[in-house]
Design a protein around this motif. Structure first.
Motif, PDB file in Angstrom:
ATOM      1  N   ARG A   1      -7.938   0.465   0.357  1.00  0.00           N
ATOM      2  CA  ARG A   1      -7.572   0.184   1.750  1.00  0.00           C
ATOM      3  C   ARG A   1      -6.854   1.372   2.374  1.00  0.00           C
ATOM      4  NH1 ARG A   1      -6.681  -5.014  -0.354  1.00  0.00           N
ATOM      5  NH2 ARG A   1      -4.444  -4.691  -0.456  1.00  0.00           N
ATOM      6  N   ALA A   2      -5.993   2.041   1.599  1.00  0.00           N
ATOM      7  CA  ALA A   2      -5.289   3.221   2.114  1.00  0.00           C
ATOM      8  C   ALA A   2      -6.280   4.343   2.416  1.00  0.00           C
ATOM      9  CB  ALA A   2      -4.229   3.688   1.118  1.00  0.00           C
ATOM     10  N   LEU A   3      -7.281   4.501   1.556  1.00  0.00           N
ATOM     11  CA  LEU A   3      -8.313   5.511   1.811  1.00  0.00           C
ATOM     12  C   LEU A   3      -9.044   5.194   3.105  1.00  0.00           C
ATOM     13  CD1 LEU A   3      -9.797   5.943  -1.774  1.00  0.00           C
ATOM     14  CD2 LEU A   3      -8.596   7.709  -0.464  1.00  0.00           C
TER      15      LEU A   3
ATOM     16  N   GLU B   1       0.837  -1.203   0.000  1.00  0.00           N
ATOM     17  CA  GLU B   1       0.000   0.000   0.000  1.00  0.00           C
ATOM     18  C   GLU B   1       0.871   1.252   0.000  1.00  0.00           C
ATOM     19  OE1 GLU B   1      -3.670  -2.077   2.472  1.00  0.00           O
ATOM     20  OE2 GLU B   1      -2.290  -0.737   3.507  1.00  0.00           O
ATOM     21  N   LYS B   2       1.969   1.241   0.756  1.00  0.00           N
ATOM     22  CA  LYS B   2       2.888   2.382   0.781  1.00  0.00           C
ATOM     23  C   LYS B   2       3.450   2.669  -0.603  1.00  0.00           C
ATOM     24  CE  LYS B   2       4.405   1.655   5.521  1.00  0.00           C
ATOM     25  NZ  LYS B   2       5.519   1.290   6.397  1.00  0.00           N
ATOM     26  N   ARG B   3       3.889   1.611  -1.294  1.00  0.00           N
ATOM     27  CA  ARG B   3       4.457   1.804  -2.637  1.00  0.00           C
ATOM     28  C   ARG B   3       3.420   2.422  -3.569  1.00  0.00           C
ATOM     29  NH1 ARG B   3       6.640  -2.943  -0.857  1.00  0.00           N
ATOM     30  NH2 ARG B   3       8.878  -2.990  -0.807  1.00  0.00           N
ATOM     31  N   VAL B   4       2.199   1.919  -3.504  1.00  0.00           N
ATOM     32  CA  VAL B   4       1.145   2.420  -4.382  1.00  0.00           C
ATOM     33  C   VAL B   4       0.816   3.875  -4.074  1.00  0.00           C
ATOM     34  CG1 VAL B   4      -1.316   2.189  -4.940  1.00  0.00           C
ATOM     35  CG2 VAL B   4       0.144   0.163  -4.918  1.00  0.00           C
ATOM     36  N   VAL B   5       0.644   4.213  -2.794  1.00  0.00           N
ATOM     37  CA  VAL B   5       0.255   5.584  -2.473  1.00  0.00           C
ATOM     38  C   VAL B   5       1.385   6.571  -2.723  1.00  0.00           C
ATOM     39  CG1 VAL B   5      -1.606   4.945  -0.900  1.00  0.00           C
ATOM     40  CG2 VAL B   5       0.663   5.393   0.017  1.00  0.00           C
ATOM     41  N   LEU B   6       2.632   6.136  -2.597  1.00  0.00           N
ATOM     42  CA  LEU B   6       3.739   7.044  -2.917  1.00  0.00           C
ATOM     43  C   LEU B   6       3.796   7.324  -4.417  1.00  0.00           C
ATOM     44  CD1 LEU B   6       6.462   5.809  -0.419  1.00  0.00           C
ATOM     45  CD2 LEU B   6       5.191   7.966  -0.372  1.00  0.00           C
TER      46      LEU B   6
END
Length: 85
Positions: free
Chosen positions: A46-48, A13-18
């Motif tokens: 999921r990040a949202l 999720e971190k990689r995607v949101v960055l």
């Protein structure tokens, strides 16, 4: 010591949101990470949920305000660890 809000996100999720923060669209993120478009959508969803944001713009602003400086440095330097196989 206060934990970064990014600590609540999985590494994927971190990689995607960055990458989202860089302005990439879902298909470009999927291409860059060699994952499916649907997987990107799931990670963003999921990040949202975890961040309490309602849309990508709010999520990007949340990351700018609360992001992890170490991860940001890794992104800028191109030293983020690869996605697990």
């Amino acid at each position: 010591m206060t934990l970064s809000p990014l600590n609540h996100l999985t590494p994927a999720e971190k990689r995607v949101v960055l990458l989202l923060l860089e302005g990439l669209e879902n298909r470009a993120i999927a291409h860059r990470l060699v994952i499916s478009h649907r997987t990107v959508e799931c990670h963003i969803s999921r990040a949202l949920s975890k961040s309490g944001c309602r849309n990508r713009l709010e999520l990007a602003l949340w990351l700018i305000r609360n992001g992890d400086p170490a991860l940001d440095r890794q992104r800028r330097e191109g030293t983020m660890p690869p996605m697990p196989a």
